[in-house]
Write a protein that holds these residues in place. Structure first.
Motif, PDB file in Angstrom:
ATOM      1  N   ASP A   1       0.406  -1.333  -0.452  1.00  0.00           N
ATOM      2  CA  ASP A   1       0.133   0.286   0.392  1.00  0.00           C
ATOM      3  C   ASP A   1       1.122   1.281  -0.178  1.00  0.00           C
ATOM      4  O   ASP A   1       0.044   2.544  -0.820  1.00  0.00           O
ATOM      5  N   TYR A   2       2.178   1.152   0.842  1.00  0.00           N
ATOM      6  CA  TYR A   2       2.793   2.544   0.643  1.00  0.00           C
ATOM      7  C   TYR A   2       3.357   2.578  -0.446  1.00  0.00           C
ATOM      8  O   TYR A   2       3.936   4.375  -0.732  1.00  0.00           O
ATOM      9  N   LEU A   3       2.938   2.270  -1.613  1.00  0.00           N
ATOM     10  CA  LEU A   3       4.030   1.985  -3.263  1.00  0.00           C
ATOM     11  C   LEU A   3       3.187   2.788  -3.656  1.00  0.00           C
ATOM     12  O   LEU A   3       3.350   2.559  -4.617  1.00  0.00           O
TER      13      LEU A   3
ATOM     14  N   LEU B   1       9.645   4.045  -9.909  1.00  0.00           N
ATOM     15  CA  LEU B   1       9.548   2.584  -9.030  1.00  0.00           C
ATOM     16  C   LEU B   1      10.460   1.797 -10.125  1.00  0.00           C
ATOM     17  O   LEU B   1      10.872   1.281  -9.847  1.00  0.00           O
ATOM     18  N   ALA B   2      11.009   2.149 -11.738  1.00  0.00           N
ATOM     19  CA  ALA B   2      11.289   0.960 -12.664  1.00  0.00           C
ATOM     20  C   ALA B   2      13.073   1.640 -12.221  1.00  0.00           C
ATOM     21  O   ALA B   2      13.713   0.692 -12.128  1.00  0.00           O
ATOM     22  N   GLU B   3      13.003   2.947 -11.826  1.00  0.00           N
ATOM     23  CA  GLU B   3      14.073   3.624 -11.638  1.00  0.00           C
ATOM     24  C   GLU B   3      14.712   2.833 -10.433  1.00  0.00           C
ATOM     25  O   GLU B   3      15.726   2.341 -10.361  1.00  0.00           O
ATOM     26  N   VAL B   4      14.306   3.077  -9.842  1.00  0.00           N
ATOM     27  CA  VAL B   4      14.574   1.844  -8.157  1.00  0.00           C
ATOM     28  C   VAL B   4      15.076   0.803  -8.403  1.00  0.00           C
ATOM     29  O   VAL B   4      15.844   0.218  -7.558  1.00  0.00           O
ATOM     30  N   VAL B   5      13.785  -0.098  -9.186  1.00  0.00           N
ATOM     31  CA  VAL B   5      13.933  -1.331  -9.315  1.00  0.00           C
ATOM     32  C   VAL B   5      15.625  -1.733  -9.713  1.00  0.00           C
ATOM     33  O   VAL B   5      16.146  -2.616  -9.389  1.00  0.00           O
TER      34      VAL B   5
END
Length: 112
Positions: free
Chosen positions: A11-13, A21-25
């Motif tokens: 939920d926090y995402l 998200l893509a950059e972090v992953v």
């Protein structure tokens, strides 16, 4: 396996943009820099060996939840491989629960 708990843990995402998200992953995900991707075996089936392999491949990864969230958003029911320490068979079962959870939260006006 309690898919509601798995989905609630993400939920926090919910408000994080896809590109972030893509950059972090891709920046922090161990599978993007710690493994030769050609050596990662393809997963199929719903047996415990697939789950153990997925969990082992992702052990210690700092972005497991972000990875799972990204895959649920972008691949959904068409997912393949390992994302978020889960084999594709599990993620295909998680996806409709995730969709219902997110749609319910939006209808209630929840913003976490």
């Amino acid at each position: 396996m309690n898919y509601d708990d798995i989905v609630s843990d993400l939920d926090y995402l919910a408000t994080v943009p896809d590109d972030v998200l893509a950059e972090v992953v891709t920046r922090d995900g161990l599978c993007f820099w710690a493994f030769d991707r050609s050596e990662i075996p393809e997963l199929s089936g719903l047996d415990s060996a697939d789950r153990e392999l997925a969990a082992g491949m992702c052990a210690g990864c700092p972005v497991i939840n972000e990875c799972l969230e990204l895959d649920l958003r972008t691949a959904g029911a068409d997912t393949v491989g390992v994302w978020g320490a889960r084999p594709d068979t599990d993620r295909r079962e998680i996806h409709p629960v995730w969709m219902a959870h997110r749609n319910g939260a939006q209808k209630r006006g929840d913003r976490r």
